[in-house]
Design a protein around this motif. Structure first.
Motif, PDB file in Angstrom:
ATOM      1  N   VAL A  13       0.949  -1.174   0.042  1.00 57.75           N
ATOM      2  CA  VAL A  13       0.050  -0.089  -0.102  1.00 57.75           C
ATOM      3  C   VAL A  13       0.838   1.307  -0.097  1.00 57.75           C
ATOM      4  N   MET A  14       0.852   2.005  -0.899  1.00 57.79           N
ATOM      5  CA  MET A  14       1.659   3.615  -1.009  1.00 57.79           C
ATOM      6  C   MET A  14       0.546   4.382  -1.035  1.00 57.79           C
ATOM      7  N   TRP A  15       1.086   5.563  -0.188  1.00 58.79           N
ATOM      8  CA  TRP A  15       0.391   6.743  -0.373  1.00 58.79           C
ATOM      9  C   TRP A  15       1.174   8.002  -0.382  1.00 58.79           C
ATOM     10  N   GLN A  16       0.780   9.221  -0.704  1.00 59.63           N
ATOM     11  CA  GLN A  16       1.287  10.165  -0.635  1.00 59.63           C
ATOM     12  C   GLN A  16       0.888  11.365   0.086  1.00 59.63           C
ATOM     13  N   THR A  17       1.767  12.413   0.760  1.00 53.80           N
ATOM     14  CA  THR A  17       1.353  13.259   1.594  1.00 53.80           C
ATOM     15  C   THR A  17       2.201  14.535   1.547  1.00 53.80           C
ATOM     16  N   TYR A  18       1.655  15.787   1.591  1.00 53.58           N
ATOM     17  CA  TYR A  18       2.726  16.947   1.440  1.00 53.58           C
ATOM     18  C   TYR A  18       3.269  17.090   3.185  1.00 53.58           C
ATOM     19  N   LEU A  19       2.839  16.496   3.981  1.00 56.67           N
ATOM     20  CA  LEU A  19       3.469  16.606   5.246  1.00 56.67           C
ATOM     21  C   LEU A  19       4.181  15.462   5.836  1.00 56.67           C
ATOM     22  N   GLN A  20       5.241  15.616   6.550  1.00 58.92           N
ATOM     23  CA  GLN A  20       5.986  14.464   6.945  1.00 58.92           C
ATOM     24  C   GLN A  20       5.132  13.906   8.084  1.00 58.92           C
ATOM     25  N   SER A  21       5.205  12.385   7.924  1.00 59.19           N
ATOM     26  CA  SER A  21       4.583  11.668   8.705  1.00 59.19           C
ATOM     27  C   SER A  21       5.605  10.776   9.982  1.00 59.19           C
ATOM     28  N   ASP A  22       5.440  11.198  10.998  1.00 63.39           N
ATOM     29  CA  ASP A  22       6.327  10.367  12.044  1.00 63.39           C
ATOM     30  C   ASP A  22       5.803   8.823  12.287  1.00 63.39           C
ATOM     31  N   SER A  23       4.685   8.588  12.035  1.00 57.51           N
ATOM     32  CA  SER A  23       4.340   7.118  12.274  1.00 57.51           C
ATOM     33  C   SER A  23       3.069   6.783  11.051  1.00 57.51           C
ATOM     34  N   PRO A  24       3.740   6.396   9.747  1.00 57.38           N
ATOM     35  CA  PRO A  24       2.961   6.096   8.660  1.00 57.38           C
ATOM     36  C   PRO A  24       2.518   4.640   9.069  1.00 57.38           C
ATOM     37  N   TYR A  46      11.688  14.596  -3.743  1.00 56.64           N
ATOM     38  CA  TYR A  46      12.121  15.915  -4.090  1.00 56.64           C
ATOM     39  C   TYR A  46      11.423  16.706  -5.075  1.00 56.64           C
ATOM     40  N   GLU A  47      11.080  15.912  -6.310  1.00 58.76           N
ATOM     41  CA  GLU A  47      10.565  16.499  -7.512  1.00 58.76           C
ATOM     42  C   GLU A  47       8.985  17.003  -7.381  1.00 58.76           C
ATOM     43  N   GLU A  48       8.438  16.139  -6.247  1.00 59.26           N
ATOM     44  CA  GLU A  48       7.011  16.713  -6.268  1.00 59.26           C
ATOM     45  C   GLU A  48       6.794  17.293  -4.893  1.00 59.26           C
ATOM     46  N   GLY A  49       7.916  17.485  -4.396  1.00 56.97           N
ATOM     47  CA  GLY A  49       7.949  18.201  -3.023  1.00 56.97           C
ATOM     48  C   GLY A  49       6.902  17.439  -2.044  1.00 56.97           C
ATOM     49  N   SER A  50       6.904  15.966  -2.014  1.00 53.49           N
ATOM     50  CA  SER A  50       6.019  15.319  -0.975  1.00 53.49           C
ATOM     51  C   SER A  50       6.598  14.026  -0.480  1.00 53.49           C
ATOM     52  N   TYR A  76     -10.291  -5.137 -14.147  1.00 51.18           N
ATOM     53  CA  TYR A  76      -8.905  -5.960 -13.897  1.00 51.18           C
ATOM     54  C   TYR A  76      -8.927  -6.557 -12.764  1.00 51.18           C
ATOM     55  N   ASP A  77      -7.988  -7.380 -12.523  1.00 50.37           N
ATOM     56  CA  ASP A  77      -7.922  -8.132 -11.250  1.00 50.37           C
ATOM     57  C   ASP A  77      -6.773  -7.627 -10.684  1.00 50.37           C
ATOM     58  N   PHE A  78      -5.783  -7.171 -11.575  1.00 52.05           N
ATOM     59  CA  PHE A  78      -4.534  -6.296 -10.889  1.00 52.05           C
ATOM     60  C   PHE A  78      -4.255  -5.224 -11.681  1.00 52.05           C
ATOM     61  N   PHE A  79      -4.024  -3.922 -11.196  1.00 53.43           N
ATOM     62  CA  PHE A  79      -3.476  -2.853 -11.855  1.00 53.43           C
ATOM     63  C   PHE A  79      -2.247  -2.279 -11.344  1.00 53.43           C
ATOM     64  N   MET A  80      -1.164  -1.893 -12.050  1.00 55.76           N
ATOM     65  CA  MET A  80       0.030  -1.398 -11.607  1.00 55.76           C
ATOM     66  C   MET A  80       0.412  -0.241 -12.652  1.00 55.76           C
ATOM     67  N   VAL A  81       0.932   0.646 -11.988  1.00 56.09           N
ATOM     68  CA  VAL A  81       1.481   2.090 -12.681  1.00 56.09           C
ATOM     69  C   VAL A  81       2.749   2.075 -12.410  1.00 56.09           C
ATOM     70  N   PHE A  82       3.553   2.297 -13.412  1.00 58.16           N
ATOM     71  CA  PHE A  82       5.001   2.696 -13.427  1.00 58.16           C
ATOM     72  C   PHE A  82       5.164   4.126 -13.720  1.00 58.16           C
ATOM     73  N   GLY A  83       6.269   4.874 -13.418  1.00 54.72           N
ATOM     74  CA  GLY A  83       6.446   6.137 -13.543  1.00 54.72           C
ATOM     75  C   GLY A  83       5.509   7.117 -12.708  1.00 54.72           C
ATOM     76  N   ARG A  84       4.956   8.037 -13.294  1.00 51.53           N
ATOM     77  CA  ARG A  84       4.408   9.223 -12.378  1.00 51.53           C
ATOM     78  C   ARG A  84       2.875   8.405 -12.335  1.00 51.53           C
ATOM     79  N   TYR A  85       2.501   9.067 -11.138  1.00 47.80           N
ATOM     80  CA  TYR A  85       1.379   8.643 -10.717  1.00 47.80           C
ATOM     81  C   TYR A  85       0.434   9.930 -10.264  1.00 47.80           C
ATOM     82  N   ARG A  86       0.753  10.964 -10.430  1.00 45.21           N
ATOM     83  CA  ARG A  86       0.089  12.116  -9.886  1.00 45.21           C
ATOM     84  C   ARG A  86      -1.189  12.476 -10.439  1.00 45.21           C
ATOM     85  N   ILE A  87      -2.278  12.654  -9.775  1.00 48.10           N
ATOM     86  CA  ILE A  87      -3.481  12.975 -10.310  1.00 48.10           C
ATOM     87  C   ILE A  87      -4.046  14.454 -10.087  1.00 48.10           C
ATOM     88  N   CYS A  88      -3.288  15.270 -10.081  1.00 50.00           N
ATOM     89  CA  CYS A  88      -3.825  16.442  -9.898  1.00 50.00           C
ATOM     90  C   CYS A  88      -3.700  17.541 -11.039  1.00 50.00           C
TER      91      CYS A  88
END
Length: 138
Positions: free
Chosen positions: A12-23, A46-50, A126-138
């Motif tokens: 499980v992967m996720w992205q935030t713009y704040l540092q997490s002490d306890s992900p 670094y590139e995304e600032g997240s 789909y039974d399985f979905f994978m993204v390589f590269g950028r996954y930014r959705i904004c």
């Protein structure tokens, strides 16, 4: 790949713009009982600032739907509840996989790709979905 045998793990992967002490990921087989937890790790992107966070769930049962929330245990702040179903240990039907190399630039063509994938996901295409590269959705 997560898990030693088919259907026993999930990353499980996720992205935030704040540092997490306890992900952490809270999960379970009921959307109302997310009592299992798995601590994760965080890396600065670094590139995304997240911050990108990762938790690898193991010991799961094949062919089972799990519900989960990702977040920060120290803040008791979590995402909405999502779900996934682990693959069956033995296949009775072909596995349907979608792989996307790059969704494109967010302000241009990625919206079309995301809309198409969302449409397919709603229809259980789909039974399985994978993204390589950028996954930014904004």
């Amino acid at each position: 790949m997560a898990g030693e045998s088919v259907g026993t793990g999930m990353s499980v992967m996720w992205q935030t713009y704040l540092q997490s002490d306890s992900p952490v990921v809270r999960y379970g087989i009921s959307s109302t009982d997310l009592s299992l937890t798995k601590n994760g790790s965080s890396n600065w992107y670094y590139e995304e600032g997240s911050y990108n966070h990762l938790a690898v769930l193991s010991g799961l049962s094949p062919g089972t739907t799990y519900y989960y929330q990702a977040g920060d245990a120290s803040l008791e702040s979590y995402s909405e509840t999502f779900s996934f179903t682990t693959p069956k240990a033995t296949a009775t039907e072909p596995l349907k996989i979608a792989v996307v190399g790059d969704m494109g630039r967010a302000q241009f063509e990625s919206g079309d790709v995301i809309s198409s994938l969302a449409s397919h996901a709603k229809s259980d295409a789909y039974d399985f979905f994978m993204v390589f590269g950028r996954y930014r959705i904004c």
